[in-house]
Enzyme design. Structure first.
Site: not given
Ligand code: GA4
Length: 331
Positions: A206, A208, A263, A273
């Site tokens: 994904h 961020d 990443h 980890r």
């Molecule tokens: C990815 C980055 C952060 O960890 C996060 C994630 C969020 C979550 O875990 O709730 C998301 C992911 C993240 C992007 C797309 C959506 C939302 C899970 C998911 C499938 C906290 C964020 O802000 O976006």
């Protein structure tokens, strides 16, 4: 996580197993924050990779080790205790399920809003008998890491020759900044040794959504970043340094000049980890668009303007691996 067997997890989610080609990148760009050429090197790393490692970061070692041991204590509680802080939407404890749209990983985690008050109900329920201890560890850590993130964002603005030095940093320093903090625990998965050439996904690929992410982990490998040619490379762990990655919003503000790096994390077969990530985001009402001062000559904006609220809403309706920016590209 201990109570659900890794065998059943693997049977049910083989689609998420990745074939491994664990080449270690010979050099993750290394930035010494105390060096005079830091700003140029940061800009170069953000343009080429969207990812770099920081030393001489100024975050006290004590904050780091206290948070790591408090987190380890939390994750070693019985699952039934940890589940009291579930679900993780929006903030709390999560186990294997990531987001709301069916993504899974071999991971358990804590998600927090960086502004959650230590005496709020949410926080108390997350951290059981002695929430204050973990909360103050989190608070100390976040404020030091946020300051470092701001210093880096200011170096980026300087390196890009933007007049307004705080053009990025003011967004994460804003009282209304929508920043998130996450601690991930990837338990070891011995069974994967039996799967020759396969690795279990700890956290699927994904990018961020925010502006900047600041990651630190213990000394266990697992993090990989994707290169422009699509190859994955493993990032050697370094518990004394921080890893920075460019988020989607910063890619937009720089009109694609900085790359939001894809990443993922693969599970280690033998060692746990622990990683802790600060996601610096803007206030919900903030308009995200390429900075006019960065546009050269006839350069057109690659993106439609949107607010962070709109982007976040769309992101939370997406799957982890989706390209979330396509919906905001100009045709
Ligand atoms: C990815 C980055 C952060 O960890 C996060 C994630 C969020 C979550 O875990 O709730 C998301 C992911 C993240 C992007 C797309 C959506 C939302 C899970 C998911 C499938 C906290 C964020 O802000 O976006």
């Amino acid at each position: 996580i201990q109570q659900l067997s890794s065998n059943s997890f693997m049977r049910n989610s083989m689609a998420s197993a990745a074939s491994s080609s664990p080449a270690f990148l010979s050099e993750v760009p290394l930035i010494d924050l105390s060096s005079p050429d830091a700003k140029q090197l940061i800009v170069k790393a953000c343009e080429e990779l969207g990812f770099f490692k920081v030393v001489n970061h100024g975050v006290p070692m004590e904050f780091i080790s206290t948070l790591e041991s408090e987190s380890t204590n939390f994750f070693s509680l019985p699952l039934s205790e940890k589940q009291k802080a579930a679900p993780p939407s929006p903030f709390g404890y999560g186990n294997k399920q990531i987001g709301r749209n069916g993504d899974v990983g071999w991971v358990e985690y804590i998600l927090l809003n960086t502004h959650l008050e230590s005496n709020s109900d949410g926080f108390l329920s997350i951290f059981g008998q002695d929430p204050q201890k973990l909360r103050s560890a989190v608070n100390n850590y976040i404020s030091a890491v946020r300051n470092m993130a701001c210093e880096i964002l200011e170096l980026m603005a300087e390196g890009l020759k933007i007049q307004q030095r705080n053009v990025f940093s003011k967004l994460v320093m804003d009282e209304e900044s929508d920043s998130v903090f996450r601690v991930n625990h990837y338990p070891p998965c011995p069974q994967i040794q039996a799967l020759k050439g396969m690795n279990m996904i700890g956290f699927g690929e994904h990018t961020d959504p925010q502006i900047i992410s600041v990651l630190r982990s213990n000394n266990t490998s697992g993090l990989q970043i994707s290169l422009a040619d699509g190859n994955w490379i493993s990032v050697p762990p370094d518990q004394n340094s921080f890893f920075i990655n460019v988020g989607d919003s910063l890619q937009v503000m720089t009109n694609g000049r900085f790359k939001s790096v894809k990443h993922r994390v693969l599970t280690n077969s033998l060692k746990s980890r622990i990683s802790m990530i600060y996601f610096g985001g803007p206030p919900l009402s903030e308009k995200i668009a390429p900075l006019p001062s960065l546009m050269k000559g006839e350069e057109r904006s690659l993106y439609k303007e949107f607010t962070w609220f709109e982007y976040k809403r769309s992101a939370y309706n997406s799957r982890l691996a989706d390209n979330r920016l396509v919906h905001f590209e100009r045709i």
